[in-house]
Each structure stands twice: as C-alpha cells, then as structure tokens.
Design an enzyme around this catalytic site. Structure first.
Site, PDB file in Angstrom:
ATOM      1  N   ASP A   1       0.877  -1.101   0.275  1.00  0.00           N
ATOM      2  CA  ASP A   1       0.120  -0.117   0.525  1.00  0.00           C
ATOM      3  C   ASP A   1       0.646   0.922   0.073  1.00  0.00           C
ATOM      4  O   ASP A   1       1.869   1.515   0.557  1.00  0.00           O
ATOM      5  CB  ASP A   1      -0.793   0.122   1.688  1.00  0.00           C
ATOM      6  CG  ASP A   1      -1.627   0.980   1.326  1.00  0.00           C
ATOM      7  OD1 ASP A   1      -2.753   1.302   0.030  1.00  0.00           O
ATOM      8  OD2 ASP A   1      -1.720   1.959   2.374  1.00  0.00           O
TER       9      ASP A   1
ATOM     10  N   GLU B   1       2.020   0.145  -5.197  1.00  0.00           N
ATOM     11  CA  GLU B   1       0.907   0.583  -5.212  1.00  0.00           C
ATOM     12  C   GLU B   1       1.896   2.265  -5.557  1.00  0.00           C
ATOM     13  O   GLU B   1       2.442   2.512  -4.797  1.00  0.00           O
ATOM     14  CB  GLU B   1      -0.502   0.529  -4.043  1.00  0.00           C
ATOM     15  CG  GLU B   1      -1.426   1.771  -4.437  1.00  0.00           C
ATOM     16  CD  GLU B   1      -1.845   2.505  -3.366  1.00  0.00           C
ATOM     17  OE1 GLU B   1      -3.242   2.872  -3.844  1.00  0.00           O
ATOM     18  OE2 GLU B   1      -1.485   2.133  -1.801  1.00  0.00           O
TER      19      GLU B   1
END
Length: 712
Positions: free
Chosen positions: A353, A390
C-alpha cells in the site's frame, strides 16, 4: 541445559529465573529447555520493563525490569524461566526523554505492544466492545513457531502472467447471511467458498490487510455515521502488529487465529490458488500525536516515524503519520516481517500500500535507489515471492511506470484503470491510450515485461464495477463526513439515471458495459485483477470509500448470483477463455522482430477497416488481433465500438482458417457468450456488425468441412 558461565549470571525474580538473553531475533521467542527470550530495540530508551499478565486479567501479576548488564547495544533482552507462556500476555514499559518537540514520547506508565508480537489479544471477537477502562488494550501473546502441520505445502510459484487476481476482504466475503457458511466473516468462511473461487477461475486471492489492527480506531475520533452508530475501521489499513494475523477474522481466536489462517492458506494452495497479502508499511494505526501510543511511538518514536523539526509527524500517507521506512532498523523490521509471513505462513506475494513512501529518505526526499526497496528485491528468502507496488503516495509522489523495480516489481497500473474507464465512457482521445494499455503498457514498462502491469478497472478503493456504470457522482453520506471523503475523479457514468432504476434499457446498457470492461481486461497483456463481487454485480449504493462500513454496503450479497447470473456467467466464461489461450498471457512486450517469418504479427491493431485504426481525438473504435506463432490454431480478434451507433467492421482475412464468434456483449444471454471451445462459425467471414457501445470477440480456427457445424 545451561552452561556454567550462564549459571553465574542467573537472577531471581519471584518464582522466575532471569538469564542474559539473545539480542536477536527480536520479540518473544520460545527456546526449548531454556525458557522464553524477550528482546526489544530502542535507541533512546534508558530503561525497559517486561509487564506480564494472566490472559484476560486487567492487572499485571509481574513487572520485571530488564537488567542493565543484560543489555546488548540498543537491545534490551533476557530469558525468563518457569514462565507458563501459553497462558500469559505481555507488554513493555519504556522510559527515556520526554520531549515531544524533539520527537520523544516515552512514558514509563504506558504498557506497549511488542512490535514483533506473533499473536495479539484484546480484539479476539470482531466488533465486541472492549473494556475501555483497560489502559492496555492490545496484548502480546506467545506461540511456539513451527508447530503446524503443513502437509508438505509450499509456495505455488504460478507464473505471475498466468494469475487471475481476486481482491477480497476477509470479513466482507462471507459475512452476509446469504453466504450460508458455518463461520461467516472469517478465515474459515473463505475455506468453505473455495469451490466457488475455483469454478469462477480464480488462481490468486489478494487479501485486504490481515495484520492485527483495531476496528474501533474511529471511536477515538468524532466520526459517527448517519444512523448514529460508531463506524468501524473496516478495511484495516491501520496496522498495529505486523507479525500477527487479525484475531477478529478467526472463528475462534484466543491464540487460534494463527492456525486458522494457516488452514486457509493451505486449503487455497491445495486448490491451486495463491495468496497475496495487502501490506501497509507506510503508516501505522497509532495515528496522529493526540491518539494513544500503542507500540512504536512509545518504544522509539524517532526511529520508527518521519518527524518534522518541531517533532510533529510528516504525513505522506494521508493517515497522520509516516513510517521511517529507510532507517536501517525499520528496514530490518520490514524485511523480518516479510520473511516471517513467507516462511511461517507460506504467503505467495505482497501488495504494498502506498509503496512510494518506501522510496522516501528520512527527510522525505524521494530516492532513486531506495535502500528498502532494493533490499526487498534482492532478499534471498523473498526470491520467489511476488512483489506488487501501489506506486504512489498521498503527498503527490506518483511513480506508475517509474517505481524502482530491480527486475522484480509489478505495479498497480492506475493509468490502465483510468484510460479504460474513459474509453468505455466514450471520452474523446483515448484510442491511442488503449493501444498501449492492451499491449501491457509498453510506454510505462518497456524492458520490464507485461507482467509489470497489474491491470484493473475497480478495486476496494472506489466504485464497484456495477456502481461505475450506475452513478455519476459518489454518494458517501453514510460515512459521516458530509460526502467530502472519497475521490471525485471517478470517470463514471450513470447512463441516464443516478442509481438503481427500473428502466430496462438503462439496466441492459449497464450490464453491457460491465461485460465490455471485463472483456477488455481479460484480453489485455498484463496481470488482470478483479474486485470480489464484481462478477455478480455487487453495489455499494454509490459509496466509493466504504472504509468504515461494516454492513451490507461492504458485504457481498450472495443472492446476487441468482439475480445477476447473466453477469456471473459472462465472467466465468471470459476468465476461462483467457486461461485457455496462451497468447493472452504473453510475458514480454511485443517487438516487431517477434513476428519475423510469421503469418501475422503477434499483436496488431485495427479499426473499422483491417490493418489501420483511427486514433484521432474523436475516434471511439478499436480492434486488436492476437496471433500465437507457436500454434496456427490460436488467433483472436476483439472489436470494440464505443460509438453510440452500430458500425460495420471489416475483418482481417485468414489463411486456411475461419472466424468463430466467442462473445458479443450486445446480445442477450445465452447468446452473449459461449463456452470456450464451442464458438459459433460466422456466416460472413469478411465483415461483422458491432452494436453501439459493444465488444465482440472472435477466434480463428482451421477450416472444417463439417456440415453440422453451427453458424451465426
């Protein structure tokens, strides 16, 4: 057995024997025949105490100072003998400088969670209100590793380009009563649904965060939803314990969550399904400075977090704090964590993330050669582990196509998502962009291979696929933030009515657009990822930021399988089509030299006329043809018409082959798609009409003389 030199260093503390410990590994480690080794790092602490509790008891039964003479460097460590470790919980109390302006948050009265705790108590039952008067909410527990029977299980090592990734929330997947599982909302519940995943064609699940977090984190703040209920930290992107699986996701926690999660991984592997974990190393659940210290802040705030000169947190995550990823100690912590999940839980890969934060220096400056990313890339234990970034953060660092890959990393391709959405919506000027996206985005990942691109249209963060074509604007009032949260940049369209409608033409168009989206996704080079529930038309009622919705907004309603069987059937068959045709999983980007001596190029682009396409700003048509030179019986054509009227497409001529129709999104079921291998021969081999806003897929096969063959 204890040596003579150790005997002379034994100290007594009540019924316990204390011995000099081992500085590594960090955490609480059971040493057979010796005791439990406790080890914790702090650069700035001047003293440390081990606080012991009997399970479920509010007050400690022992507080044991770490002897200074046992300390090694910046590591407090000792071995405790005669400890009934299976029935106790533990934490640390640290003392040191108490100057917040200098970035120090030591408080000798605060019991802190071990950053390396393997099991955490305190949130064993999801949503069960804790005793808020208890100052130690999250309690470390001790387990002996390597006691689980894996029955020979290993990482599956499926080539990444062959994956069909299914992004799911552990709780939301089976919590709805319609799931009909014995243990809804749990690891065990997913096991019961494995036959469903196999039938759909899934060979990889990507789980939203399962590291221990506090679902009550929002209760500490002012946010109340419109029903007057406290919202939950449903998604889990606020980790507190990175080595511990979420207890509230187990059907029976109290230390059993580790074994139950291993049961899930083993069962998935036995059915040919890999497991990727969504991991959050960019920030922690300790939040802003005014929130309670749970672990890192009280142990060594200056080491674990990026701070400003005045001691406040740098916020590159959008979640109040930012982990100091490239500090050597924090870097070791992260790699220890990844290794642990690979070794102890057989995890196949990780999705990071806001991974661009891992590319920031200790002063926040972006690095071209970030030590953490490099160390992960070359770590020998992680050699066969899939790594997905990401590739952006919340402070403007956008690295899609430019994340430091070291030949290892794939990326969530946000440009694929945005370009495909805009093409489907009929926006002008996106034909050329789709040429690149369908090829695996060589403009972004040249030299890295098609598998560097994780292609997706929807994910947990944003609209579902049904909502993407049902809402023009977000509808997040239920989140209690006056609809101010969530992205406004959705590239969505409602096709004439906002939200649910009885209009049959709008319903038909929405379903067609869903089929268009999954068709193009499955016929693009790269690695496709779908959001759980999209295959049955799941809606969040226009909520594009359901991070706090632990209810029907987020839970999958399995009754949709019946009411939206048309969508499910299309998903299942298009996934099977991709898996049956190797040309669609090409690992490397197309080069013209790849087609030397071949009848057709490996990939070619067309328009309403073959061998030429219109890339003008107003064009809304495109066709692509794939050819497998290793097999003359593997040629695929996809025609895409996002214009508002039906158009005639002239087909590329085949040599000793005929075109067969696999799918046409404009047709009503069961004529919208066939079983792979049972395609229908086209009567007209020269042209095909493609309806407005529709996608047609053809496959070339050797000519047959069979008079009984079906035509269309």
């Amino acid at each position: 057995m204890i040596g003579v030199s150790k005997m002379s260093e034994i100290k007594k503390f009540g019924t316990f024997n204390l011995l000099p410990g081992k500085p590594v590994p960090y955490g609480a480690t059971v040493i057979p025949n010796q005791g439990v080794n406790f080890s914790v790092y702090s650069l700035n602490a001047i003293s440390c105490e081990l606080v012991l509790y009997r399970k479920k008891e509010k007050d400690p039964f022992a507080i044991i100072p770490f002897p200074n003479e046992y300390k090694v460097g910046n590591v407090f460590n000792m071995i405790i003998q005669n400890l009934d470790y299976e029935n106790i919980e533990y934490g640390y109390r640290m003392d040191g400088p108490r100057s917040h302006k200098e970035g120090h948050w030591f408080d000798p009265s605060k019991v802190l969670l071990d950053p390396y705790a393997k099991i955490v108590g305190g949130r064993d039952v999801w949503g069960e209100e804790p005793d808020w008067s208890d100052p130690y909410q999250h309690r470390g527990q001790i387990i002996a590793d390597n006691c689980y029977n894996w029955e020979g299980d290993r990482q599956l090592n499926i080539p990444i380009e062959e994956l069909i990734i299914y992004e799911m929330h552990v709780r939301g997947f089976t919590k709805h009563a319609s799931s009909s599982v014995k243990n809804p909302g749990t690891y065990a519940g997913i096991i019961e649904k494995i036959p469903y995943l196999k039938k759909l064609g899934i060979n990889c699940v990507e789980l939203l965060p399962i590291f221990e977090f506090d679902e009550f984190i929002k209760i500490r703040g002012p946010i109340i939803n419109i029903s007057g209920d406290h919202m939950k930290n449903y998604w889990g992107y606020d980790p507190l314990a990175y080595f511990a699986p979420k207890g509230g996701y187990a059907s029976s926690a109290n230390g059993r969550q580790s074994a139950e999660f291993k049961d899930l991984v083993k069962a998935l592997h036995q059915n040919g399904i890999e497991v990727i974990l969504d991991v959050v190393f960019n920030h922690t659940g300790e939040g802003k400075e005014t929130m309670p210290s749970v672990s890192f802040r009280g142990i060594d705030n200056k080491t674990f977090y990026l701070t400003n000169p005045d001691g406040s947190y740098r916020n590159y995550s959008g979640c109040y704090n930012t982990v100091n990823c490239n500090h050597p100690v924090v870097r070791k912590f992260i790699i220890d964590c990844l290794r642990y999940w690979v070794h102890e839980y057989h995890i196949d890969g990780f999705r990071f993330d806001l991974a661009s934060i891992m590319c920031r220096d200790q002063d926040g400056t972006p690095l071209g050669n970030p030590p953490l990313v490099e160390a992960i890339s070359y770590d020998p234990v992680l050699k066969n582990t899939k790594l997905i970034a990401e590739a952006w953060d919340a402070a403007g660092l956008y690295q899609v196509g430019g994340f430091p890959s070291y030949g290892r990393w794939s990326e969530w391709n946000g440009k694929y998502r945005d370009d495909l959405r805009r093409f489907l919506k009929g926006d002008s000027g996106f034909v050329e962009a789709m040429v690149y996206r369908i090829q695996g985005s060589p403009d972004l990942y040249k030299g890295r291979g098609t598998h560097a691109s994780i292609n997706f249209v929807t994910c947990h963060d944003g609209f579902t696929l049904m909502d993407l074509f049902s809402y023009f604007s977000k509808h997040n009032m239920a989140n209690g933030e006056n609809n101010m949260d969530g992205s406004n940049d959705n590239h969505s369209w409602n096709w004439g009515y906002e939200g649910p409608t009885d209009n049959p033409e709008i319903i038909k168009l929405r379903k067609k657009q869903i089929k268009n989206a999954i068709s193009i996704l499955m016929l693009s080079y790269g690695v496709p990822m779908i959001l759980a529930g999209d295959e049955m038309g799941r809606t969040q009622n226009g909520n594009n930021n359901a991070y706090c919705q632990d209810n029907d907004i987020s839970w999958i309603n399995w009754n949709l399988l019946k009411s939206n069987n048309e969508i499910y059937n299309y998903f299942e068959k298009i996934i099977a089509f991709r898996k049956n045709n190797r040309i669609l999983t090409e690992r490397e980007h197309y080069e013209t030299t790849n087609s030397l001596g071949s009848r057709y190029p490996q990939i070619s682009f067309h328009g309403v006329k073959p061998w030429e396409y219109d890339n003008s700003s107003e064009s809304k048509t495109l066709a692509v043809m794939f050819y497998d030179k290793q097999s003359d019986n593997n040629i695929i054509y996809m025609g895409m018409n996002m214009y508002w009227e039906k158009l005639e497409f002239t087909l590329p001529k085949l040599v000793n082959m005929d075109w067969y129709l696999f799918s046409d999104t404009s047709k009503a079921p069961p004529y919208d798609i066939t079983e792979p291998g049972r395609e229908l021969l086209l009567k007209n081999q020269n042209k095909i009409n493609i309806d407005a806003r529709s996608v047609v897929i053809l496959i070339g096969k050797k000519q047959h003389q069979d008079k009984l063959i079906q035509f269309i």
